[in-house]
Design an enzyme around this catalytic site. Structure first.
Site, PDB file in Angstrom:
ATOM      1  N   CYS A 125      -5.367  -2.221 -22.596  1.00 51.36           N
ATOM      2  CA  CYS A 125      -6.080  -2.518 -24.079  1.00 51.36           C
ATOM      3  C   CYS A 125      -6.556  -4.165 -24.100  1.00 51.36           C
ATOM      4  CB  CYS A 125      -4.809  -2.239 -24.877  1.00 51.36           C
ATOM      5  SG  CYS A 125      -5.774  -3.099 -26.192  1.00 51.36           S
ATOM      6  N   ASP A 321       7.360  33.842  40.555  1.00 53.74           N
ATOM      7  CA  ASP A 321       7.763  34.940  41.091  1.00 53.74           C
ATOM      8  C   ASP A 321       7.049  35.646  42.262  1.00 53.74           C
ATOM      9  OD1 ASP A 321       8.690  37.591  39.477  1.00 53.74           O
ATOM     10  OD2 ASP A 321       6.173  38.076  39.226  1.00 53.74           O
ATOM     11  N   ASP A 648       1.162  41.941  26.528  1.00 56.40           N
ATOM     12  CA  ASP A 648       0.591  40.995  25.454  1.00 56.40           C
ATOM     13  C   ASP A 648       0.381  41.399  24.122  1.00 56.40           C
ATOM     14  OD1 ASP A 648      -1.698  41.682  26.793  1.00 56.40           O
ATOM     15  OD2 ASP A 648      -2.500  39.634  26.607  1.00 56.40           O
TER      16      ASP A 648
END
Length: 946
Positions: A125, A321, A648
């Site tokens: 205000c 591998d 996959d």
């Protein structure tokens, strides 16, 4: 009258209700001191279902239980409220005496006026400056009287957004509990026109096929039937490819919330407790150090070890591998160099964290760097990396041992993050007479070893040439896995594949942008993207073949036995694994390793604390033996699935068939980057391997046409398209060899209208697809060109090899794709003139070269015939020339790659292509159906037998 004790009890109850009301409007609860001061001041706000009896400066609550007194008391209260001012107006303190920092309504701090203005307080205000916080002001304007409680002046609308709330422990906890990810559907303004274009194209395609079937070519019935069959197959193939892209979505992750939930100690954890982030095992696979250089593998491992993740929550397993001593020795050098590289990355937050890519990028490396020692440390680190490259390439000497007191920076300060993640070298046993199942067998060996040694609940799978380009990639994946309840049904998070070392124009469509930015986003809106071999974070429980957790169902009503369809369901026996069976079923499923069987029963991961390291190491060696998988479900229901060279796609398909969902995560900074085959021959060999795996899936027991009951309809359509797309090479070869446009009858206005409508719908679909996906026109065009190149060469060879395997049992040979580090400017470190123009002989080069020669011969012969025949022959010639030029333009990248830098086609390719083109041309001239042969006049018209 109320006693003092009753009054105090009623006031405390009213204060509690006031606090609940304030919290429902977005406020925090006031502290005990504020509550006491509020109680002493007697400033209370009346609520619904409460009556306030005002006595001087005090107020007492009156119950409202009697219904017949409620209306009378409420009217009296309203009259009293109008006649008697509120307590703060009876004896209002002077404005100057107020502090102005505490709201007189809720007791909260008033706060600044805006986020950017830290000094000025918020003023609701402007007449009396009565202290009210912004939330109370907004609430009063929205649901109250819209006036100041002090001077009754009507509130005015204040501009500017409200300031953010202060970061308190409570607010941070609340943020940490919020969702970690969000699905963002595509804008309807982009997707809805795209769907409308698909429908219109489907309608135009139906009219086109109807017209082609109802208007045969009587002079060339065989070729007309061939062209119609090809067009029908093209239509079916387009439907299989298009409809899974009906619901494309994007996703957002919130890494700050993940950090609040798992990393901040003062909010969630005590000092010394481990992080709440889930543990992750990273699998890096390699097989041939000649085709996969050790330096490339070393960069991938270094980027994994330097990822932005707690060192005690991540482990890296490297599968060799090929059992090459070169790989083992280079990995030992890598582990020693990581003691210096990883702390450097974490201290200065460098990106990417693969040293080869970091030191070769052409950017300003001083951008956003403020540490004074960065330049000196970077120069020293680059020199050490060059020495490391020499040691790896030559394997002459071992790296220097780290001092016992740890590494120090050049300025004497200790290195941050001397604790490194665990690095494990794995090479499984191989013997003659055993089927080792190539990469799938190596990945299953890794998952067993990691289950014995670390048993992290999540697994990241990377190829040896895919390094971590975004150090927060694992955190991005954790935002989906650790986000309940939707995260419990996520089996894997797939990241797009991005590549370095590709030529500037991406001549052979190595980036696969159309697949990763269009198809994968479409699948993400159904049941999830497919697993594409690398850059994927798995849930270990899903790899073990477990189904997703089911929602709790309401029990059925208990009835008598007269209605057997109702009543409680029979309880299934507890077997630990789906289907029951107890301990024998678990051993039959996972093998005979006690340590590994124990790890499979630990849903949260981790190793039993009583396990001895030596015993775990013996068990890890045991699960690597050749015969461990005999008479178990490894490869059929557990781990990576056998039966296809593209393990996959098959592994992700099995997970989706069990009811799991997958997520496609595409962060702004690419999570992983790798190297792609740069030259033409290696690229065709790679595409051949992918297509051959699809053919094996189609003829195997996991045919997506009927396998999998829990697969969604559009997801099944996508997997069917994955299995049958190599067979498109047969109609494509026919279209490239024959002029199908000339198989139709004479032109008519109806046929022109149908053809123009179909062509316009194809263009509209493509343009709108590029609009919502963000793919450029050049990338789309390169994809279309290589679709033709691969279709008439690699896909055709895959169909032939697949049929030979099914009919004659001829096994296919697995060929490892050559990988080499490169830059964005060219390939393989050789730039535009290096690997890009290297020629490697393969039989896959013959069919496209033959089609090129045949179409060029056809263009020359057609033009020559038109010049000799006159003006009337030019009309039919344009149709033939259109398709001939269509073939030549699509095969142009193949021709450019075949000629190389010397602009010269290899002799062996010229001989084979000219030979096949000549044979085809002679056959075409001999049986040309478009030449009208004179058979004499029609006897029915003239009546004379000529």
């Amino acid at each position: 009258m109320f006693t003092a004790r009753e009054r105090e009890r009623e006031e405390g109850r009213g204060a509690t209700k006031a606090r609940k009301r304030a919290s429902s409007r977005g406020h925090r609860k006031p502290s005990e001191e504020e509550d006491g001061s509020e109680r002493r001041a007697g400033h209370r706000i009346p609520r619904e279902n409460e009556l306030v009896l005002i006595r001087g400066h005090g107020e007492v609550l009156l119950p409202t239980h009697p219904v017949h007194f409620s209306i009378v008391l409420w009217v009296a209260f309203l009259l009293l409220r109008r006649l008697t001012p509120p307590p703060w107006l009876q004896n209002p303190p002077p404005v100057a005496a107020r502090s102005g920092r505490v709201c007189e309504i809720c007791g909260e701090q008033v706060g600044p006026a805006a986020a950017a203005e830290e000094g000025d307080l918020f003023v609701a205000c402007n007449e009396c400056a009565f202290p009210v916080c912004r939330p109370c002001y907004e609430y009063e304007r929205r649901e109250g009287n819209q006036v100041c409680p002090h001077c009754k002046t009507r509130y005015r609308r204040l501009k500017g957004p409200p300031p953010p709330p202060p970061a308190t422990a409570t607010s941070l906890r609340r943020r940490g509990r919020q969702a970690l990810s969000r699905k963002v559907p595509m804008a309807s303004s982009k997707v809805n026109p795209y769907r409308m274009a698909i429908v219109l194209r489907l309608v135009a395609l139906g009219f086109f096929l109807r017209h082609r079937m109802l208007n045969p070519a009587p002079d060339a019935a065989g070729l007309w039937l061939t062209s119609v069959v090809c067009e029908v197959w093209f239509a079916v193939s387009w439907i299989l490819d298009q409809f899974p892209k009906w619901f494309p979505v994007d996703r957002e992750t919130y890494l700050d919330r993940l950090s609040l939930r798992c990393d901040l100690r003062y909010l969630w954890r005590r000092e010394g407790e481990p992080s709440r982030l889930a543990a992750v095992d990273v699998f890096v696979s390699t097989v041939d150090p000649l085709k996969e250089p050790p330096l490339v593998t070393a960069n991938t491992v270094l980027s994994v070890l330097a990822v932005d993740y707690p060192a005690d929550r991540i482990s890296c397993f490297v599968s060799d591998d090929g059992a090459a001593m070169l790989t083992f020795e280079s990995l030992a050098e890598t582990a020693e160099f990581a003691r210096r590289w990883v702390p450097f990355c974490k201290r200065f937050a460098v990106e990417p964290r693969a040293p080869e890519m970091y030191f070769s990028q052409k950017v300003d490396f001083l951008k956003d760097k403020v540490h004074p020692a960065f330049v000196k440390e970077r120069r020293a680190m680059k020199r050490e990396y060059e020495e490391f490259k020499v040691r790896v390439n030559a394997l002459v000497a071992k790296a220097m041992r780290a001092p016992p007191e740890g590494r120090t920076m050049k300025d004497g300060t200790p290195w941050p993050g001397n604790n490194l993640p665990r690095l494990v070298y794995v090479s499984r046993e191989k013997r003659p007479g055993f089927d080792h199942h190539k990469k799938a067998g190596a990945m299953n060996a890794l998952i067993r070893v990691s289950g014995v040694l670390t048993n992290a609940p999540f697994v990241l799978n990377l190829d040896c040439d895919h390094y971590v380009n975004n150090s927060k990639a694992i955190r991005e994946a954790m935002c989906f896995f650790m986000d309940p309840p939707a995260g419990r049904k996520v089996c894997f998070v797939q990241f797009p594949q991005r590549f370095d070392g590709i030529d500037r124009h991406d001549r052979y469509a190595n980036r696969n942008t159309v697949f990763f930015d269009i198809n994968m986003k479409g699948l993400d809106g159904i049941q999830g993207p497919a697993y594409v071999g690398t850059g994927c974070v798995f849930r270990r429980r899903a790899l073990y073949g477990h189904p997703p957790p089911e929602r709790p169902r309401r029990p059925r009503m208990v009835t008598c036995d007269c209605l057997p369809g109702f009543g409680r369901r029979k309880k299934k026996p507890d077997g630990g694994v789906a289907g029951g069976g107890g301990e024998m079923n678990i051993e039959r499923r996972f093998g005979l390793s006690p340590a590994f069987l124990t790890s499979t029963l630990m849903d949260e991961g981790g190793v039993p604390p009583c396990s001895a390291p030596a015993a775990l190491l013996r068990e890890a060696i045991h699960v690597l033996s050749c015969a461990y998988e005999d008479k178990t479900e490894w490869g059929s229901e557990v781990g990576w699935i056998y039966g296809s060279i593209t393990e996959d796609i098959l592994t992700g398909f099995k997970m989706h068939c069990r009811g799991w969902r997958s997520v496609y995560c595409n962060p702004r900074r690419a999570a992983f980057k790798g190297s792609a085959p740069v030259n033409l021959s290696d690229r065709l060999v790679q595409v051949l391997r992918w297509a051959l795996g699809s053919v094996e899936i189609l003829f195997g027991r996991h045919n997506p046409l009927w396998y999998g009951r829990r697969l969604k309809a559009l997801q099944r359509v996508a997997y069917v398209n994955t299995a049958v797309y190599p067979f498109t090479s047969l109609p494509l070869l026919a279209y490239c060899a024959l002029p199908p446009f000339a198989c139709s009858p004479a032109s008519s206005s109806c046929r022109r209208l149908v053809f123009i409508g179909l062509f316009a719908s194809i263009v509209a679909t493509g343009v709108l697809e590029l609009r919502w996906s963000g793919v450029s026109v050049e990338e789309w065009w390169r994809n279309e060109q290589f679709w033709v190149i691969g279709g008439v060469s690699a896909h055709l060879a895959a169909v032939a090899q697949g049929l030979l395997k099914v009919v004659a049992g001829v096994e296919t040979r697995f060929t490892v794709t050559s990988k080499a580090a490169g830059t964005e400017d060219g390939g393989g470190g050789g730039g535009e003139g290096g690997e890009l123009y290297a020629f490697k002989w393969t039989a896959l080069l013959i069919p496209p070269a033959s089609l090129l020669v045949a179409n060029l011969i056809g263009v020359v012969a057609g033009v020559a015939e038109a010049l000799a025949s006159g003006y009337q022959s030019w009309g039919p010639l344009f149709g033939k020339l259109f398709f001939a030029f269509w073939v030549v333009v699509h095969l142009y990248p193949f021709l450019k790659g075949l000629m190389g830098r010397e602009k010269k086609i290899p002799t062996i390719v010229v001989i084979w292509s000219v030979l096949l083109a000549s044979i085809f041309s002679l056959l075409w001239v001999r049986i040309d159906p478009f030449v009208i042969r004179a058979t004499g006049p029609d006897v029915r018209q003239c009546g004379i037998n000529c």
